[in-house]
Design a protein around this motif. Structure first.
Motif, PDB file in Angstrom:
ATOM      1  N   TYR A  72       0.839  -1.210   0.000  1.00  0.00           N
ATOM      2  CA  TYR A  72       0.000   0.000   0.000  1.00  0.00           C
ATOM      3  C   TYR A  72       0.871   1.256   0.000  1.00  0.00           C
ATOM      4  O   TYR A  72       0.666   2.181  -0.788  1.00  0.00           O
ATOM      5  N   PHE A  73       1.867   1.282   0.889  1.00  0.00           N
ATOM      6  CA  PHE A  73       2.708   2.475   1.000  1.00  0.00           C
ATOM      7  C   PHE A  73       3.648   2.632  -0.203  1.00  0.00           C
ATOM      8  O   PHE A  73       4.003   3.758  -0.565  1.00  0.00           O
ATOM      9  N   GLY A 107     -13.708  -0.172  -4.014  1.00  0.00           N
ATOM     10  CA  GLY A 107     -13.172   0.378  -2.777  1.00  0.00           C
ATOM     11  C   GLY A 107     -12.731  -0.682  -1.788  1.00  0.00           C
ATOM     12  O   GLY A 107     -12.011  -1.624  -2.132  1.00  0.00           O
ATOM     13  N   VAL A 108     -13.175  -0.538  -0.554  1.00  0.00           N
ATOM     14  CA  VAL A 108     -12.780  -1.434   0.532  1.00  0.00           C
ATOM     15  C   VAL A 108     -13.181  -2.874   0.230  1.00  0.00           C
ATOM     16  O   VAL A 108     -12.418  -3.810   0.500  1.00  0.00           O
ATOM     17  N   GLU A 132      -5.075   6.740  -3.366  1.00  0.00           N
ATOM     18  CA  GLU A 132      -5.322   7.580  -2.188  1.00  0.00           C
ATOM     19  C   GLU A 132      -6.452   7.062  -1.304  1.00  0.00           C
ATOM     20  O   GLU A 132      -7.121   7.846  -0.620  1.00  0.00           O
ATOM     21  N   MET A 133      -6.683   5.755  -1.286  1.00  0.00           N
ATOM     22  CA  MET A 133      -7.635   5.203  -0.328  1.00  0.00           C
ATOM     23  C   MET A 133      -7.095   5.449   1.080  1.00  0.00           C
ATOM     24  O   MET A 133      -5.914   5.186   1.333  1.00  0.00           O
ATOM     25  N   PRO A 134      -7.899   5.971   1.999  1.00  0.00           N
ATOM     26  CA  PRO A 134      -7.412   6.200   3.376  1.00  0.00           C
ATOM     27  C   PRO A 134      -6.877   4.905   3.977  1.00  0.00           C
ATOM     28  O   PRO A 134      -7.506   3.853   3.852  1.00  0.00           O
ATOM     29  N   TYR A 135      -5.720   5.015   4.643  1.00  0.00           N
ATOM     30  CA  TYR A 135      -5.094   3.799   5.158  1.00  0.00           C
ATOM     31  C   TYR A 135      -5.969   3.096   6.192  1.00  0.00           C
ATOM     32  O   TYR A 135      -5.965   1.871   6.286  1.00  0.00           O
ATOM     33  N   VAL A 140      -8.498  -2.039   7.616  1.00  0.00           N
ATOM     34  CA  VAL A 140      -9.603  -2.894   8.048  1.00  0.00           C
ATOM     35  C   VAL A 140      -9.854  -3.997   7.025  1.00  0.00           C
ATOM     36  O   VAL A 140      -9.964  -5.183   7.358  1.00  0.00           O
ATOM     37  N   ALA A 141      -9.928  -3.601   5.744  1.00  0.00           N
ATOM     38  CA  ALA A 141     -10.158  -4.590   4.680  1.00  0.00           C
ATOM     39  C   ALA A 141      -8.992  -5.546   4.569  1.00  0.00           C
ATOM     40  O   ALA A 141      -9.170  -6.754   4.330  1.00  0.00           O
TER      41      ALA A 141
END
Length: 202
Positions: A72-73, A107-108, A132-135, A140-141
């Protein structure tokens, strides 16, 4: 690789069960050697009493969740260019764009579903960061999908015992079945919500 893992001393085998899922999305190793194979082998080793099944599930879960967080990062920091360059030799850039569209729409839910298919599992974390999905949402997902995936394949290997060849052959089919089941459940949920709102309007 499979025989090598089965013949490793238990501590080193556990290290592989952690590392291979962890490296799937973080360095795109999943295109070469799917992490699910190592997790299934961990289940086989648990069946042979090399270590407890819960330990295999825990180690595989940690590898999956931490590795996808790194992915992700990587996507968030380096964006489209690095993701497409790193994966371009192993998967067509067109597939990267398809996964990007998939995450944009789902999304999630897409992060959870993506964990159960090889190509999506490797690309989804980076694409989620890139989009840019909030971490917090991703985390959670990621935990839900990563833990569910690790438990499923560990148990699959455990129930198959030493018949690894048979379970390896059916692992891909199992992933498809789980994917379809998740999509169907999500579809029924939204249908239920729609019908409930529709009935309220009347």
């Amino acid at each position: 690789m499979t025989k090598a893992i089965l013949n490793l001393p238990p501590p080193f085998a556990l290290a592989m069960i952690f590392l291979l899922p962890a490296l799937e999305a973080s360095v795109f190793l999943g295109f070469i050697f799917p992490g699910e194979t190592a997790v299934i082998l961990g289940g086989v080793l648990a069946y042979e009493h090399k270590f407890p099944l819960w330990l295999v599930m825990t180690v595989a879960s940690l590898g999956a969740v931490l590795g996808d967080s790194v992915g992700y990062f990587v996507g968030k920091k380096f964006g489209h260019r690095i993701l497409e360059k790193a994966s371009g030799r192993l998967v067509k850039p067109k597939r990267v764009h398809q996964v990007t569209e998939f995450i944009a729409k789902r999304g999630v839910i897409g992060v959870v579903v993506g964990r159960f298919t090889t190509v999506l599992r490797v690309l989804v974390p980076g694409v989620a960061g890139m989009s840019e999905m909030p971490y917090r949402k991703f985390a959670v997902a990621n935990i839900i999908g990563g833990v569910g995936w690790a438990v499923l394949y560990s148990y699959l290997g455990y129930t198959a015992g030493t018949s690894f060849a048979a379970v390896e052959k059916t692992a891909g089919t199992t992933g498809v079945i789980v994917f379809v089941a998740i999509v169907a459940t999500i579809g029924l949920y939204f249908l239920y919500r729609y019908l409930r709102e529709f009935s309220k309007e009347k």
